[in-house]
Design a protein around this motif. Structure first.
Motif, PDB file in Angstrom:
ATOM      1  N   UNK A 114     -15.327 -33.903  32.184  1.00 10.83           N
ATOM      2  CA  UNK A 114     -16.698 -33.475  31.874  1.00 10.83           C
ATOM      3  C   UNK A 114     -17.754 -34.240  32.683  1.00 10.83           C
ATOM      4  N   UNK A 115     -17.323 -35.150  33.533  1.00 12.30           N
ATOM      5  CA  UNK A 115     -18.172 -35.942  34.438  1.00 12.30           C
ATOM      6  C   UNK A 115     -19.053 -36.965  33.726  1.00 12.30           C
ATOM      7  N   UNK A 116     -18.860 -37.173  32.455  1.00 18.25           N
ATOM      8  CA  UNK A 116     -19.738 -38.061  31.693  1.00 18.25           C
ATOM      9  C   UNK A 116     -19.170 -39.458  31.459  1.00 18.25           C
ATOM     10  N   UNK A 117     -17.927 -39.691  31.859  1.00 19.07           N
ATOM     11  CA  UNK A 117     -17.304 -41.002  31.666  1.00 19.07           C
ATOM     12  C   UNK A 117     -16.642 -41.433  32.960  1.00 19.07           C
ATOM     13  N   UNK A 118     -16.885 -42.686  33.339  1.00 20.59           N
ATOM     14  CA  UNK A 118     -16.290 -43.235  34.553  1.00 20.59           C
ATOM     15  C   UNK A 118     -15.508 -44.475  34.164  1.00 20.59           C
ATOM     16  N   UNK A 119     -14.214 -44.443  34.454  1.00 21.15           N
ATOM     17  CA  UNK A 119     -13.327 -45.556  34.142  1.00 21.15           C
ATOM     18  C   UNK A 119     -13.063 -46.331  35.431  1.00 21.15           C
ATOM     19  N   UNK A 120     -13.623 -47.535  35.506  1.00 16.39           N
ATOM     20  CA  UNK A 120     -13.417 -48.383  36.678  1.00 16.39           C
ATOM     21  C   UNK A 120     -12.128 -49.163  36.467  1.00 16.39           C
ATOM     22  N   UNK A 121     -11.110 -48.813  37.244  1.00 16.15           N
ATOM     23  CA  UNK A 121      -9.785 -49.407  37.084  1.00 16.15           C
ATOM     24  C   UNK A 121      -9.694 -50.814  37.647  1.00 16.15           C
ATOM     25  N   UNK A 122     -10.551 -51.153  38.618  1.00 16.53           N
ATOM     26  CA  UNK A 122     -10.526 -52.480  39.194  1.00 16.53           C
ATOM     27  C   UNK A 122     -10.972 -52.458  40.638  1.00 16.53           C
ATOM     28  N   UNK A 123     -10.772 -53.586  41.301  1.00 18.65           N
ATOM     29  CA  UNK A 123     -11.229 -53.730  42.686  1.00 18.65           C
ATOM     30  C   UNK A 123     -10.208 -54.536  43.482  1.00 18.65           C
ATOM     31  N   UNK A 124     -10.352 -54.444  44.804  1.00 16.25           N
ATOM     32  CA  UNK A 124      -9.490 -55.184  45.721  1.00 16.25           C
ATOM     33  C   UNK A 124     -10.322 -55.567  46.937  1.00 16.25           C
ATOM     34  N   UNK A 125     -10.072 -56.739  47.476  1.00 14.64           N
ATOM     35  CA  UNK A 125     -10.839 -57.194  48.632  1.00 14.64           C
ATOM     36  C   UNK A 125     -10.451 -56.407  49.875  1.00 14.64           C
TER      37      UNK A 125
END
Length: 159
Positions: A114-125
């Motif tokens: 529905x484009x209303x939720x964003x799940x940020x799984x993480x980051x990497x350098x």
């Protein structure tokens, strides 16, 4: 780290994505995006994930619409983030051979249907992302594929 958007924020993202997309078309910016979806949809996902990231960290979203290619999406305490998004709920971070050297970290954002939720799984350098550990060859091009379990979670997600 999940960030929820309201309808007004989504409408803003739709408008900004439309302006950016059309500016790039008029400016003849070559799209490096891969996939079967229309470039506007991919741009929309990018704007949604950038907006959600900036909302969560209370930083300013770059609302510029000038034609551009490359660069970073968010600046947090002097650190440059390039946010990569997908609507695939089991998505992975895909980076192409032309890795963006101007960024410090890549972020994986998974956007709800529905484009209303964003799940940020993480980051990497940047340095870790270009490791041979994640490299594969697809159609003669080096592609870096990083599963969420290899990403560093944001502090808010740590227990």
């Amino acid at each position: 780290m999940v960030v929820n958007l309201n309808i007004s924020e989504l409408v803003f993202c739709i408008q900004l994505a439309s302006m950016r997309y059309h500016a790039n078309v008029i400016g003849k910016v070559r799209e490096n995006m891969k996939g079967n979806r229309h470039p506007y949809e991919i741009n929309l996902d990018g704007v949604i994930s950038e907006y959600a990231f900036c909302k969560h960290f209370n930083i300013f979203l770059d609302c510029s619409t000038e034609p551009r290619s490359g660069g970073y999406d968010a600046l947090l305490n002097g650190t440059r983030f390039d946010i990569k998004s997908t609507r695939h709920q089991n998505g992975r971070l895909y980076l192409h051979q032309k890795i963006n050297r101007i960024v410090d970290y890549y972020v994986l954002a998974i956007i709800s249907e529905d484009l209303l939720n964003v799940d940020f799984k993480g980051y990497i350098s940047y340095q870790d992302a270009k490791s041979e550990t994640y490299a594969t060859v697809s159609n003669g091009e080096i592609l870096y594929i990083i599963s969420p379990e290899y990403l560093t979670k944001f502090k808010e997600d740590r227990e």
